[in-house]
Write a protein that holds these residues in place. Structure first.
Motif, PDB file in Angstrom:
ATOM      1  N   ALA A 185      33.615  32.403  -0.034  1.00  0.00           N
ATOM      2  CA  ALA A 185      32.145  31.800   0.080  1.00  0.00           C
ATOM      3  C   ALA A 185      31.906  30.835  -1.009  1.00  0.00           C
ATOM      4  CB  ALA A 185      31.052  32.835   0.318  1.00  0.00           C
ATOM      5  N   GLY A 186      31.511  29.764  -0.705  1.00  0.00           N
ATOM      6  CA  GLY A 186      30.863  29.019  -1.765  1.00  0.00           C
ATOM      7  C   GLY A 186      31.998  28.216  -2.494  1.00  0.00           C
ATOM      8  N   LYS A 187      33.241  28.296  -1.950  1.00  0.00           N
ATOM      9  CA  LYS A 187      34.616  27.645  -2.501  1.00  0.00           C
ATOM     10  C   LYS A 187      34.927  26.561  -1.601  1.00  0.00           C
ATOM     11  CE  LYS A 187      35.377  31.157  -5.782  1.00  0.00           C
ATOM     12  NZ  LYS A 187      35.660  32.432  -5.157  1.00  0.00           N
ATOM     13  N   ARG A 188      35.823  25.508  -2.158  1.00  0.00           N
ATOM     14  CA  ARG A 188      36.234  24.410  -1.467  1.00  0.00           C
ATOM     15  C   ARG A 188      37.710  24.194  -1.601  1.00  0.00           C
ATOM     16  NH1 ARG A 188      32.552  20.345  -2.088  1.00  0.00           N
ATOM     17  NH2 ARG A 188      31.219  21.070  -0.699  1.00  0.00           N
ATOM     18  N   LYS A 189      38.444  24.103  -0.603  1.00  0.00           N
ATOM     19  CA  LYS A 189      39.848  23.574  -0.819  1.00  0.00           C
ATOM     20  C   LYS A 189      39.945  22.157  -0.967  1.00  0.00           C
ATOM     21  CE  LYS A 189      43.212  23.895   2.085  1.00  0.00           C
ATOM     22  NZ  LYS A 189      44.106  24.346   3.421  1.00  0.00           N
ATOM     23  N   VAL A 190      40.170  21.577  -2.038  1.00  0.00           N
ATOM     24  CA  VAL A 190      40.334  19.990  -1.975  1.00  0.00           C
ATOM     25  C   VAL A 190      41.925  19.857  -2.110  1.00  0.00           C
ATOM     26  CG1 VAL A 190      38.034  19.488  -2.860  1.00  0.00           C
ATOM     27  CG2 VAL A 190      39.937  19.753  -4.617  1.00  0.00           C
ATOM     28  N   VAL A 191      42.318  18.446  -2.015  1.00  0.00           N
ATOM     29  CA  VAL A 191      43.560  18.176  -2.325  1.00  0.00           C
ATOM     30  C   VAL A 191      44.063  17.961  -3.450  1.00  0.00           C
ATOM     31  CG1 VAL A 191      45.295  16.535  -1.852  1.00  0.00           C
ATOM     32  CG2 VAL A 191      43.174  16.752  -0.321  1.00  0.00           C
ATOM     33  N   PRO A 192      44.856  19.035  -4.169  1.00  0.00           N
ATOM     34  CA  PRO A 192      45.449  18.918  -5.476  1.00  0.00           C
ATOM     35  C   PRO A 192      45.873  17.693  -5.785  1.00  0.00           C
ATOM     36  CG  PRO A 192      46.405  20.935  -4.407  1.00  0.00           C
ATOM     37  CD  PRO A 192      45.782  20.081  -3.247  1.00  0.00           C
ATOM     38  N   LEU A 193      46.117  17.071  -7.120  1.00  0.00           N
ATOM     39  CA  LEU A 193      46.450  15.943  -7.428  1.00  0.00           C
ATOM     40  C   LEU A 193      47.700  15.889  -7.435  1.00  0.00           C
ATOM     41  CD1 LEU A 193      43.881  14.383  -9.886  1.00  0.00           C
ATOM     42  CD2 LEU A 193      43.967  14.170  -7.412  1.00  0.00           C
ATOM     43  N   ASP A 194      48.551  17.338  -7.469  1.00  0.00           N
ATOM     44  CA  ASP A 194      50.063  17.227  -7.438  1.00  0.00           C
ATOM     45  C   ASP A 194      50.438  17.548  -6.154  1.00  0.00           C
ATOM     46  OD1 ASP A 194      49.152  19.643  -7.483  1.00  0.00           O
ATOM     47  OD2 ASP A 194      50.268  20.452  -9.292  1.00  0.00           O
ATOM     48  N   HIS A 195      49.842  17.589  -4.999  1.00  0.00           N
ATOM     49  CA  HIS A 195      50.256  18.016  -3.683  1.00  0.00           C
ATOM     50  C   HIS A 195      51.347  17.040  -3.347  1.00  0.00           C
ATOM     51  CE1 HIS A 195      49.898  19.028   0.485  1.00  0.00           C
ATOM     52  NE2 HIS A 195      49.432  19.783   0.154  1.00  0.00           N
ATOM     53  N   PRO A 196      52.256  17.727  -2.499  1.00  0.00           N
ATOM     54  CA  PRO A 196      53.462  16.926  -2.321  1.00  0.00           C
ATOM     55  C   PRO A 196      53.154  15.628  -1.303  1.00  0.00           C
ATOM     56  CG  PRO A 196      53.688  19.249  -1.849  1.00  0.00           C
ATOM     57  CD  PRO A 196      52.381  19.131  -2.323  1.00  0.00           C
ATOM     58  N   TRP A 197      51.987  15.699  -0.374  1.00  0.00           N
ATOM     59  CA  TRP A 197      51.991  14.677   0.207  1.00  0.00           C
ATOM     60  C   TRP A 197      51.264  13.219  -0.634  1.00  0.00           C
ATOM     61  CZ3 TRP A 197      47.886  16.737   4.705  1.00  0.00           C
ATOM     62  CH2 TRP A 197      48.725  17.785   5.343  1.00  0.00           C
ATOM     63  N   ILE A 198      50.595  13.755  -1.690  1.00  0.00           N
ATOM     64  CA  ILE A 198      50.451  12.729  -2.562  1.00  0.00           C
ATOM     65  C   ILE A 198      51.690  12.232  -3.238  1.00  0.00           C
ATOM     66  CG2 ILE A 198      49.194  12.406  -4.902  1.00  0.00           C
ATOM     67  CD1 ILE A 198      46.780  13.625  -4.023  1.00  0.00           C
ATOM     68  N   HIS A 199      52.591  13.026  -3.789  1.00  0.00           N
ATOM     69  CA  HIS A 199      53.603  12.804  -4.445  1.00  0.00           C
ATOM     70  C   HIS A 199      54.568  11.669  -3.611  1.00  0.00           C
ATOM     71  CE1 HIS A 199      57.127  13.074  -7.249  1.00  0.00           C
ATOM     72  NE2 HIS A 199      57.724  13.448  -6.139  1.00  0.00           N
ATOM     73  N   SER A 200      54.716  12.220  -2.170  1.00  0.00           N
ATOM     74  CA  SER A 200      55.542  11.365  -1.287  1.00  0.00           C
ATOM     75  C   SER A 200      54.868   9.900  -0.994  1.00  0.00           C
ATOM     76  CB  SER A 200      55.716  12.258   0.190  1.00  0.00           C
ATOM     77  OG  SER A 200      56.289  13.254   0.113  1.00  0.00           O
ATOM     78  N   ALA A 201      53.306  10.011  -0.848  1.00  0.00           N
ATOM     79  CA  ALA A 201      52.796   8.748  -0.806  1.00  0.00           C
ATOM     80  C   ALA A 201      53.001   7.835  -1.569  1.00  0.00           C
ATOM     81  CB  ALA A 201      51.112   9.004  -0.602  1.00  0.00           C
ATOM     82  N   ARG A 202      52.957   8.338  -2.979  1.00  0.00           N
ATOM     83  CA  ARG A 202      53.146   7.345  -4.107  1.00  0.00           C
ATOM     84  C   ARG A 202      54.697   6.949  -3.911  1.00  0.00           C
ATOM     85  NH1 ARG A 202      48.960   7.295  -7.320  1.00  0.00           N
ATOM     86  NH2 ARG A 202      48.025   9.534  -7.878  1.00  0.00           N
ATOM     87  N   LEU A 203      55.632   7.788  -3.421  1.00  0.00           N
ATOM     88  CA  LEU A 203      57.014   7.271  -3.798  1.00  0.00           C
ATOM     89  C   LEU A 203      57.579   6.307  -2.363  1.00  0.00           C
ATOM     90  CD1 LEU A 203      59.028  10.824  -4.496  1.00  0.00           C
ATOM     91  CD2 LEU A 203      58.954   8.663  -5.843  1.00  0.00           C
ATOM     92  N   VAL A 204      56.619   6.330  -1.581  1.00  0.00           N
ATOM     93  CA  VAL A 204      56.892   5.306  -0.611  1.00  0.00           C
ATOM     94  C   VAL A 204      56.292   4.143  -0.626  1.00  0.00           C
ATOM     95  CG1 VAL A 204      57.655   7.001   1.321  1.00  0.00           C
ATOM     96  CG2 VAL A 204      55.043   6.240   1.208  1.00  0.00           C
ATOM     97  N   GLY A 205      55.519   3.926  -1.865  1.00  0.00           N
ATOM     98  CA  GLY A 205      54.837   2.857  -2.009  1.00  0.00           C
ATOM     99  C   GLY A 205      53.349   2.797  -1.652  1.00  0.00           C
ATOM    100  N   THR A 206      52.765   3.631  -1.446  1.00  0.00           N
ATOM    101  CA  THR A 206      51.270   3.597  -0.822  1.00  0.00           C
ATOM    102  C   THR A 206      50.500   3.483  -1.956  1.00  0.00           C
ATOM    103  OG1 THR A 206      52.163   5.046   1.049  1.00  0.00           O
ATOM    104  CG2 THR A 206      49.529   4.695   0.699  1.00  0.00           C
ATOM    105  N   CYS A 207      49.343   2.731  -1.855  1.00  0.00           N
ATOM    106  CA  CYS A 207      48.299   2.593  -3.173  1.00  0.00           C
ATOM    107  C   CYS A 207      47.248   3.665  -2.790  1.00  0.00           C
ATOM    108  CB  CYS A 207      47.829   1.256  -2.712  1.00  0.00           C
ATOM    109  SG  CYS A 207      46.321   1.207  -3.854  1.00  0.00           S
ATOM    110  N   LEU A 208      46.995   4.474  -3.823  1.00  0.00           N
ATOM    111  CA  LEU A 208      46.335   5.521  -3.562  1.00  0.00           C
ATOM    112  C   LEU A 208      44.828   5.155  -4.349  1.00  0.00           C
ATOM    113  CD1 LEU A 208      48.440   8.703  -3.911  1.00  0.00           C
ATOM    114  CD2 LEU A 208      47.436   7.593  -1.645  1.00  0.00           C
ATOM    115  N   GLY A 209      44.586   3.878  -4.782  1.00  0.00           N
ATOM    116  CA  GLY A 209      43.396   3.254  -5.459  1.00  0.00           C
ATOM    117  C   GLY A 209      43.351   3.501  -6.845  1.00  0.00           C
ATOM    118  N   ASP A 210      44.410   4.156  -7.300  1.00  0.00           N
ATOM    119  CA  ASP A 210      44.087   4.493  -8.768  1.00  0.00           C
ATOM    120  C   ASP A 210      45.092   3.552  -9.836  1.00  0.00           C
ATOM    121  OD1 ASP A 210      46.458   5.844  -7.717  1.00  0.00           O
ATOM    122  OD2 ASP A 210      46.080   7.682  -9.112  1.00  0.00           O
TER     123      ASP A 210
END
Ligand code: F6P
Length: 372
Positions: A347-372
């Motif tokens: 209750a009262g907690k939220r699961k957000v995407v951790p910045l070191d999540h594997p999907w983020i890592h893979s997105a960066r490796l295939v050249g996707t821009c994440l806006g930062d």
């Protein structure tokens, strides 16, 4: 003596709700001889004592149906609009729990529902919950049902937008649900090969996004797909929102008027932010842009096989936990299993995407821009 359980669905609907109702109801009746009733339209229906029988054929033929046969609402028992006022209707709900001689109440919902269920648990009711939402942002569970179906819909949309963006040499900005967490935009963006993915967890720099698009153009790719969560903010918007929150915290604390809160961020609906984003990208790149808002398409229709399986697994486990007298918990997905997690930890907690999540890592490796 017969045991009675009640079931309600609350919050935004989600594919897999009917599969979960069926899983709980059939296992409770076939496996443990319990009697099952449903309450209409979430906590409001329980307060108003609007019930549906969930016995006999009522649970047949619903596994594959979208939406919820019980109906849903976002009303909270402790703050329910009644006529022109907002009232605490918890006592009425508790009375109705006893009126039906319930041994347990099963609440199917997302983050808000977990919080409301915890409130009812504190009032002494035997509560057990299941995690549903297309946003996948409920804490303490690997995944929520509804997410996989929405992921499929959003991914297919990105797939389809590719050919038209390519043909017209356009930027297409596709807005994907997720106010507070970017699971859906990130997942669909990676699965659909979006060129830019913007999520609430990573405030974006508009110039970085424009540069990524221009870089693609220079490489001969004169189109781009930008997958944006409805809750994604630019760095400036994120800073303004933080200042706004700080000001209102200060205001609440000191009980005096806060100075100049930048109210335009909270008041600006995501759809308009997405349109503004597309226009800015057009101005900065010189490429024509278009906006596609997927909206409630992502919540409608039949659940995917993975969601049917998950909802059935969690629903049947829920009946087993009720039979064992395990209450005050959410039935969470953990690996291939289903585990009870105390509602106090959800209750009262939220699961957000951790910045070191594997999907983020893979997105960066295939050249996707994440806006930062
Ligand atoms: O249930 C979560 C969610 O799908 C969010 O992603 C979205 O912002 C919201 O619901 C929309 O809710 P409503 O149905 O009230 O428009």
């Amino acid at each position: 003596m017969d045991r009675f359980i009640g079931i309600l669905t609350a919050g935004g609907d989600s594919p897999g709700l009917n599969a979960a109702i069926r899983g709980v109801g059939k296992a409770a009746q076939n496996g443990f001889n319990m009697r099952v009733i449903g309450f209409k339209d979430g906590f409001r229906g329980m307060v108003e004592n609007r019930t549906v029988r969930l016995e006999g054929h009522a649970l047949s033929g619903i596994l594959t149906l979208g939406g919820t046969i019980l109906g849903t609402s976002r009303d909270k028992p402790q703050k329910m609009p009644v006529g022109n006022s907002v009232m605490d209707m918890t006592d009425v709900l508790v009375d109705n729990y006893h009126r039906h001689h319930l041994d347990a109440l099963v609440c199917l919902g997302g983050g808000g529902t977990q919080k409301n269920a915890y409130h009812l648990m504190q009032r002494g009711l035997n509560i057990i919950t299941l995690p549903k939402t297309i946003d996948n942002d409920v804490a303490m569970t690997d995944v929520t049902f509804g997410f996989d179906t929405a992921l499929g819909i959003a991914t297919e949309a990105i797939d389809r937008l590719h050919s038209t963006a390519h043909s017209h040499h356009r930027i297409i900005v596709v807005e994907i649900m997720g106010h507070n967490a970017g699971w859906l935009a990130l997942g669909a963006g990676v699965a659909g090969g979006a060129d830019v993915i913007l999520i609430p967890e990573i405030p974006y720099d508009i110039n970085s996004v424009a540069n990524a698009i221009l870089e693609r153009s220079r490489g001969g790719k004169h189109f781009s797909i930008v997958a944006v969560s409805e809750g994604a903010l630019s760095i400036e918007e994120a800073q303004a929102l933080e200042a706004q929150k700080k000001a209102s915290r200060h205001k609440n604390k000191k009980k005096k008027k806060a100075t100049e809160a930048p109210a335009e961020i909270e008041n600006c609906p995501p759809q308009s932010r997405t349109v503004v984003l597309a226009q800015k990208l057009e101005d900065l790149t010189g490429l024509e842009s278009r906006v596609t808002i997927l909206g409630h398409l992502q919540r409608g229709g039949a659940p995917s096989p993975a969601d049917r399986l998950l909802a059935t697994r969690l629903g049947t486990a829920c009946a087993e936990f009720i039979n064992e007298g395990v209450f005050g918990v959410m039935v969470a997905a953990r690996g291939d299993g289903s585990v009870p997690v105390p509602l106090s930890e959800v209750a009262g907690k939220r699961k957000v995407v951790p910045l070191d999540h594997p999907w983020i890592h893979s997105a960066r490796l295939v050249g996707t821009c994440l806006g930062d």
